[in-house]
Design a protein around this motif. Sequence first.
Motif, PDB file in Angstrom:
ATOM      1  N   GLU A  94      40.703  42.022  20.036  1.00  0.00           N
ATOM      2  CA  GLU A  94      39.785  41.672  18.969  1.00  0.00           C
ATOM      3  C   GLU A  94      39.892  40.186  18.607  1.00  0.00           C
ATOM      4  OE1 GLU A  94      39.519  43.040  14.450  1.00  0.00           O
ATOM      5  OE2 GLU A  94      39.531  44.715  15.840  1.00  0.00           O
ATOM      6  N   LYS A 104      50.740  39.398   0.445  1.00  0.00           N
ATOM      7  CA  LYS A 104      49.783  38.468   1.059  1.00  0.00           C
ATOM      8  C   LYS A 104      50.487  37.486   1.979  1.00  0.00           C
ATOM      9  CE  LYS A 104      47.097  38.408  -2.911  1.00  0.00           C
ATOM     10  NZ  LYS A 104      46.711  37.586  -4.037  1.00  0.00           N
ATOM     11  N   ALA A 136      45.494  36.142  14.702  1.00  0.00           N
ATOM     12  CA  ALA A 136      44.298  36.259  13.865  1.00  0.00           C
ATOM     13  C   ALA A 136      44.108  34.998  13.032  1.00  0.00           C
ATOM     14  CB  ALA A 136      44.414  37.473  12.944  1.00  0.00           C
ATOM     15  N   ILE A 137      45.193  34.331  12.738  1.00  0.00           N
ATOM     16  CA  ILE A 137      45.129  33.129  11.915  1.00  0.00           C
ATOM     17  C   ILE A 137      45.922  32.034  12.618  1.00  0.00           C
ATOM     18  CG2 ILE A 137      45.632  32.153   9.648  1.00  0.00           C
ATOM     19  CD1 ILE A 137      45.669  34.990   8.521  1.00  0.00           C
ATOM     20  N   LEU A 193      41.586  34.600   0.499  1.00  0.00           N
ATOM     21  CA  LEU A 193      42.652  35.439   1.054  1.00  0.00           C
ATOM     22  C   LEU A 193      42.751  36.737   0.295  1.00  0.00           C
ATOM     23  CD1 LEU A 193      45.809  33.387   1.792  1.00  0.00           C
ATOM     24  CD2 LEU A 193      44.706  35.088   3.206  1.00  0.00           C
ATOM     25  N   HIS A 194      42.490  36.618  -0.991  1.00  0.00           N
ATOM     26  CA  HIS A 194      42.573  37.774  -1.856  1.00  0.00           C
ATOM     27  C   HIS A 194      41.684  38.894  -1.334  1.00  0.00           C
ATOM     28  CE1 HIS A 194      43.196  39.895  -5.519  1.00  0.00           C
ATOM     29  NE2 HIS A 194      41.912  39.992  -5.723  1.00  0.00           N
ATOM     30  N   ARG A 195      40.489  38.520  -0.910  1.00  0.00           N
ATOM     31  CA  ARG A 195      39.563  39.547  -0.455  1.00  0.00           C
ATOM     32  C   ARG A 195      39.699  39.800   1.033  1.00  0.00           C
ATOM     33  NH1 ARG A 195      33.943  38.366  -3.166  1.00  0.00           N
ATOM     34  NH2 ARG A 195      33.585  40.499  -2.503  1.00  0.00           N
ATOM     35  N   LEU A 196      40.222  38.820   1.757  1.00  0.00           N
ATOM     36  CA  LEU A 196      40.393  39.004   3.197  1.00  0.00           C
ATOM     37  C   LEU A 196      41.395  40.114   3.498  1.00  0.00           C
ATOM     38  CD1 LEU A 196      39.802  37.888   6.072  1.00  0.00           C
ATOM     39  CD2 LEU A 196      41.921  36.613   5.842  1.00  0.00           C
ATOM     40  N   HIS A 224      40.368  43.215   4.966  1.00  0.00           N
ATOM     41  CA  HIS A 224      39.964  43.197   6.365  1.00  0.00           C
ATOM     42  C   HIS A 224      41.027  43.848   7.252  1.00  0.00           C
ATOM     43  CE1 HIS A 224      38.052  41.317   9.942  1.00  0.00           C
ATOM     44  NE2 HIS A 224      39.287  41.278  10.390  1.00  0.00           N
ATOM     45  N   PHE A 225      42.264  43.786   6.826  1.00  0.00           N
ATOM     46  CA  PHE A 225      43.364  44.282   7.653  1.00  0.00           C
ATOM     47  C   PHE A 225      43.786  45.703   7.268  1.00  0.00           C
ATOM     48  CE2 PHE A 225      43.796  39.635   7.833  1.00  0.00           C
ATOM     49  CZ  PHE A 225      43.714  39.464   9.200  1.00  0.00           C
ATOM     50  N   GLY A 227      40.363  28.212  11.958  1.00  0.00           N
ATOM     51  CA  GLY A 227      41.656  28.843  12.227  1.00  0.00           C
ATOM     52  C   GLY A 227      41.755  30.316  11.851  1.00  0.00           C
ATOM     53  N   HIS A 265      40.556  33.908  13.009  1.00  0.00           N
ATOM     54  CA  HIS A 265      39.904  34.576  14.141  1.00  0.00           C
ATOM     55  C   HIS A 265      39.641  36.025  13.789  1.00  0.00           C
ATOM     56  CE1 HIS A 265      40.918  30.909  16.186  1.00  0.00           C
ATOM     57  NE2 HIS A 265      42.148  31.047  15.736  1.00  0.00           N
ATOM     58  N   TYR A 296      33.930  37.760   1.887  1.00  0.00           N
ATOM     59  CA  TYR A 296      35.123  36.907   1.860  1.00  0.00           C
ATOM     60  C   TYR A 296      34.972  35.736   0.894  1.00  0.00           C
ATOM     61  CZ  TYR A 296      36.204  39.279   6.259  1.00  0.00           C
ATOM     62  OH  TYR A 296      36.447  40.209   7.211  1.00  0.00           O
TER      63      TYR A 296
END
Lengths: 843, 254
Positions: free
Chosen positions: A371, A611, A623-624, A635-638, A641-642, B38, B40, B202
Amino acid sequence: MLPIFHSLLTMKDRRGFSALYITPLRSLNRNMLSRLTWWCGELGLSVGVRHGDTTIAERRKQALKPPNLLITTPETIQSMLMGSRLRQHLAGVSHVIVDEIHELADGKRGVQLAIALERICEYAGEFQRIGISATVGNPETVGLCLCGERPFSIVEVPVASRLSLRVVFGGDRFDSQVEMIEEAIEKTGSSLVFVNTRSVAEAIGHHLIPRGDVEVHHGSLSKEVRIDAEDRFSKGLIKTLVCTSSMELGIDIGHIDHVIQFGSPRDVARLIQRVGRAGHRIDQISRGTIIATGFDDLLESLVIARRAVMNRTEPVSPPLCPADVIANQVAAIAVERGECGIGTIQKILSRAWPVSDCKGLLDDCINRMEEHRLIRREGDLLIKTGRARKYLTTNLSMITDERKFRIIDYVTRRTIGTLDESFVVGWIHTGAVFITRGRLWRVLEVLEDAVTVEPAPKSMGELPSWEGEQIPVPFEIAEEVGQLRRMRNFTAYGADEASVTYINRILSEMEKNRTPVPTDRLVMLEHSKEGVIVNICGGHKANEALGRALSILVSARFGTSVGIEVNAYRIFLRLPKTVGATDISEILFSLEGEHVEAILRIAMRKTALYKWKLVGVAKKFGAIDSDAEYDKISLHRLSEHFDGSVIEQEVYRELFSRYMDTKAAGEIISRIRTGETEVRIGPLSIIGSEGLFSSRDLIAPPDMDQAVIAALKRRLDAQEVILACMHCRSWKKKTIVERIEEHPECPKCNARLIAVVKPYEEENIQISRKKKKTPLDMEVEKRMLKSANMVLSSGKRAIIALAGRGVGPDAASRILSSHAKGDGFYKEILKAERKYITTHRFW
Amino acid sequence: MKPRFLPGGPALLINRSISILVLADIHLGVESALDCAGWHLKSYTDNRLQRILACIDEADPDLLVILGDLKHSVPRITWQEHTELPRVLDAIRRQVDLRLLPGNHDAGIERYMEPEEILNKNGVIIDGTGYLHGHTYPSPDLAGHLIVAGHHHPVLHLYDEVGCSLRGTPAYLLAEVDEGQLRMDSVSSSTRLLLVPAFYEYAGGIDIRTIPESGISPLSRSIRINTAEVFLQDGTYIDTLGSLRSDPHYRPSA
């Protein structure tokens, strides 16, 4: 090394690197090189060192003409496996020595190395593996890490019997503590002074460097400064080095007569390792002195010193199946080979003990890496992508590097300090307020390598100043400290007279204040101005688990945020005034040991620690990027995603093994439930307020509704209303809801028939008093009577409902008739307000 | 007019003589921009499309109005946008007519849309309500109307005695505006502004308390703070902006 030299000399055909000597540190490499060069010179063997500081010319030379013995680090092995020529040289390996193996085996670096060794095996076939360490409680496990299923044997040289340890109390003040150090270093020839943090090293250095025979040595200093200090020490130009763990591992800097540990060493392994630096020969006694700096510190030092003499070193616990290491190595193998069958990877991993039993995980990792476009899967084949090599060169190490962000004052454009990446990830967003240099700052912007701020006036006590990750005190030690507080057999622990006097002074003061001393059998909940201090001798990890579990339950029940700070002996819960020690006690008793982990899974999500770990693992998964721009995303909302991903799974695995001990927490809870441990409530004591908390975090209410309801309550409390007596009709009063009593009465006629109107409806009161009323006026009066009747029968609840935005008597009566209680009541108000808003004429 | 809040978006349904579904700041194709920075992440376009379709399904509107920033990359169209946009737009068109008030991120969007789908970037009035993205001065025609705008990505933080109890939740801001600031003639009925939160998940967003001082748009400067009110994405009324800004647990700096 001598048997290995012998074997190298008798080998028929030596090709490539015949032997690898792997250490965790570059400085150790340099040191080994200087020690081995003489031997190799005499024996006609070549030796080289290769690590991050090696020059390109030197690397090139090694590639063309490999030395027989190569001294290196685990990370450099990773990079060597990327090069085709170096891989050929690795094919010649017949011996691998891993020095200070406990240091590696305890973390992800060890797992990565275990896999790397199996990757070398693919080229070199089987080779001899030797692990060296001075302090391992469980050599069997470490052996498995190094050798996997292969048979191995353990050679033990007793260490503890050669230890001579003394614990002294250094006094309350830093000055007297430093004097104590001075006395100690004057008595002997050369000494090392170990401290636990760099800032303490600097502070002591500041006092002692003017003497001329003392230098400071820690990781933040440049390589040159450190090497210079090492050289001067070994030549006898200076006789004392003040150092952090930077000097803990076996760097040979000549003879050391005496080791001073400033402050508790936190665990037994560290003490043995550090004191073992003195003497450092098989026939010599290692002499060490711990200078303790406070009550907790002194008792802890006594317990650790005794355990050290009894040789009760803590076991090393290698991470089992860390997904990020697997992902990293999958990418590494793909880059190494260009393409590779999944079966081959499975075979390699299955030989490396820490990851030998993680089959399903491998598949998850591969999917996730796909991914992130690091590999491609074609049938059973994995193929590297264009990004993979770049990813790998920036992710050779499993050590999480922390970036530093400069703090720029927007007003003066000056840099006022730096922030660690973990702090930026966990706390910083535009508008956040934090403390540095004793002042409050508000974040205006997060840039690539800086945070711009402006001075902030007073604010919520949200963001603390930040302390990095600290060395945890294990459960067993904290528990024994609790036992020592209870048994008070200090002399049996070798406490000297001055120490016993100090301890007794504290204990008698506790008695004088009528504050019980918390022990392994007594948990004290103490009130303080800002919250409750829970005194539990549980060690950092168990207290961290317990504290967070308590916080989430408090925040769920009371709909408030809870600030949390933890150390080995107490948990500080920062609470609103409405929550007290009795509430905490109740919640503590309601907690069940086996639920702790499940509770924590919810509790951790929104925290700074989660976090930061998430970012760390996501980086290892590709991923980063390591230099990702934090201003580009929330980041709070990202983190959502995980959810449910293998990355999240690894974060929890790490949190529950490295940071929190749910098993020990469960044990503490079950002792409380069976009554083996007593729980009492009392005022703040001198032991409870000793403080020095190592980690801080904030637990927000788990459910969004609770934060909203809490905000609603505050708004309704502050809502202005007018009370009007509908009985005598001659009294009215403007006030705010918070100030109204449960059943308001008219001061003129004592009736409880009180209507509630909003300030903008004030004219209704005049209307209701009119002698002659129009039909419209009658309607107004009717509504006011309805409101008054509700207040008469339901009291303040009715007033609260009527204070809602656009909530009139009809809507209020529906709210009251729902008989909802607690939060449910407020939810009904929110519902009525929503209905009003979507239908109100104002749109 | 009756609004309906769809928290699943966040989206807003506005009913007068016809029903209009409003979405703001979708930022399709953001992943390729994040990739350069940065991060992905795999494309979430399909996930966003499903959310859009679910909103359409739930609201059954006569028209879909997108308040700008439908796509993310400026100034160029990325490969991701080129491959994904037509599919997304077609899937929407199959359900409902759509209109776009172009935003500052919508450069080059004309290639993928019908001319009549693209409205004046300074705003238009449809069925009695004004719409625009919000990065420009609004057209003078909008004076005296309710203006629904995106661009600001408003989010709300709630604080209690101990700290931040709710962080960064999308929120609506409703306020009267100072027509003079917007170069509008004053009109008899007040001009009101409704800022719609970003659909893009986001988005860090702008703290709703700081929008008036943010300087991010002419609209933000024109907000009359004493008339402003804050709502959550499900329409829950939180408080007036004034009292949120004077919350004892929160103080904006001078």
